[in-house]
Design an enzyme around this catalytic site. Structure first.
Site, PDB file in Angstrom:
ATOM      1  N   HIS A 179       1.022  -1.300   0.210  1.00 31.50           N
ATOM      2  CA  HIS A 179       0.097  -0.078  -0.089  1.00 31.50           C
ATOM      3  C   HIS A 179       0.834   1.385  -0.058  1.00 31.50           C
ATOM      4  O   HIS A 179       1.803   1.402   0.380  1.00 31.50           O
ATOM      5  CB  HIS A 179      -1.039   0.039   1.277  1.00 31.50           C
TER       6      HIS A 179
ATOM      7  N   HIS B  67     -10.166   1.173  -6.541  1.00 33.42           N
ATOM      8  CA  HIS B  67      -9.568   1.387  -6.890  1.00 33.42           C
ATOM      9  C   HIS B  67      -7.994   0.573  -7.733  1.00 33.42           C
ATOM     10  O   HIS B  67      -8.852  -0.348  -7.340  1.00 33.42           O
ATOM     11  CB  HIS B  67      -8.973   3.443  -6.642  1.00 33.42           C
TER      12      HIS B  67
HETATM   13 ZN   LIG Z   1      -4.256  -1.077  -3.185  1.00 32.12          ZN
END
Ligand SMILES: [Zn+2]
Length: 276
Positions: free
Chosen positions: A61, A117
């Site tokens: 992330h 996303h």
């Molecule tokens: Zn992600």
């Protein structure tokens, strides 16, 4: 047994908003702890299946520096920082037997999905490989399948669980929140989320042979036509500096990759160029 755990953040229990998962903002510092606990639950689950298992935890992330190293289960090795080979799946090349996805989210364009996303919400509208739309879950599971590694479990909201059914029908899912919108969800208590992850991981790992067989369908041998729909025109100018990348239309970049790992790599590169 060697297990790779890829840890994103938007799909963790307790987070619903960009400020929850962005360094320097809101409750991010606190939420790093929640994410580390979910990861630890997965590590415990791996060891419940096989006590001597080696566990690689790979950060997936933002800056790839979210977990709290000193709070991570000490039986796991942490792959931290970016860029790193294979991106969100770094460690895959080290010869692993299964992959787990923790804190994952729906792909770009998914309705009623928490922070949906694909790689970069401000850059990418969609990624397609040979015409098939793939989010992070699909891209990462396909990369794993290409290396013969079954992706056996994903945790996140109910929309990423639904996406998993389309990507790889036998993948196990742990729903830690029910999405009410892009920035709202009905949440499990973080401890309950951890318990469910810990209980689901051994079951998923025990099922890995059958999942590996089913995942064979995900394998892409040979060339791949990569198409990346971008959101901003300036993106295309930068991405077009990459040899082989061409403009299919105003918003779609096309690249004929010799194989899936190259398509994966070029997707990362295009996204990084747009994220400057
Ligand atoms: Zn992600």
């Amino acid at each position: 047994m060697r297990v790779l755990i890829s840890v994103d953040m938007e799909g963790a229990a307790g987070v619903v908003d960009g400020a929850d998962v962005s360094p320097g903002e809101g409750a991010y510092e606190h939420n790093r702890g929640l994410l580390t606990e979910e990861t630890n639950a997965a590590v415990r689950g791996v060891h419940a299946c096989e006590p001597g298992a080696q566990v690689l935890v790979t950060e997936a992330h933002g800056p790839f520096r979210n977990l709290v190293p000193e709070r991570l289960d000490r039986r796991a090795e942490l792959l931290r920082g970016k860029p790193k080979p294979d991106g969100m799946m770094a460690g895959l090349a080290d010869g692993v037997d299964a992959a787990l996805f923790i804190g994952y989210h729906g792909k770009a364009g998914t309705a009623r999905s928490v922070m949906a996303h694909t790689i970069h919400g401000g850059v990418v509208a969609d990624v397609r490989c040979d015409g098939r739309s793939l989010g992070e879950l699909g891209l990462n599971a396909t990369l794993a399948a290409h290396r013969g590694v079954p992706a056996v479990l994903v945790s996140g909201d109910d929309t990423v669980a639904a996406e998993a059914a389309g990507v790889a029908p036998r993948m196990h899912t742990v729903v830690v929140k029910r999405a009410l919108g892009a920035h709202a969800a009905a949440l499990l208590h973080p401890d309950e989320a951890c318990d469910r992850i810990e209980q689901a991981v051994p079951r998923a790992l025990a099922d890995r042979e059958a999942i590996a067989e089913a995942m064979g369908a995900l394998r892409v041998d040979g060339p791949v036509l990569l198409e990346v729909d971008v959101l901003m025109p300036h993106m295309t100018e930068r991405a077009l500096l990459v040899p082989g990348v061409e403009l299919a239309d105003g918003r779609t970049l096309r690249y004929r990759a010799p194989d899936f790992p190259t398509a994966y790599q070029v997707t990362q590169l295009i996204t990084m160029l747009g994220g400057i």
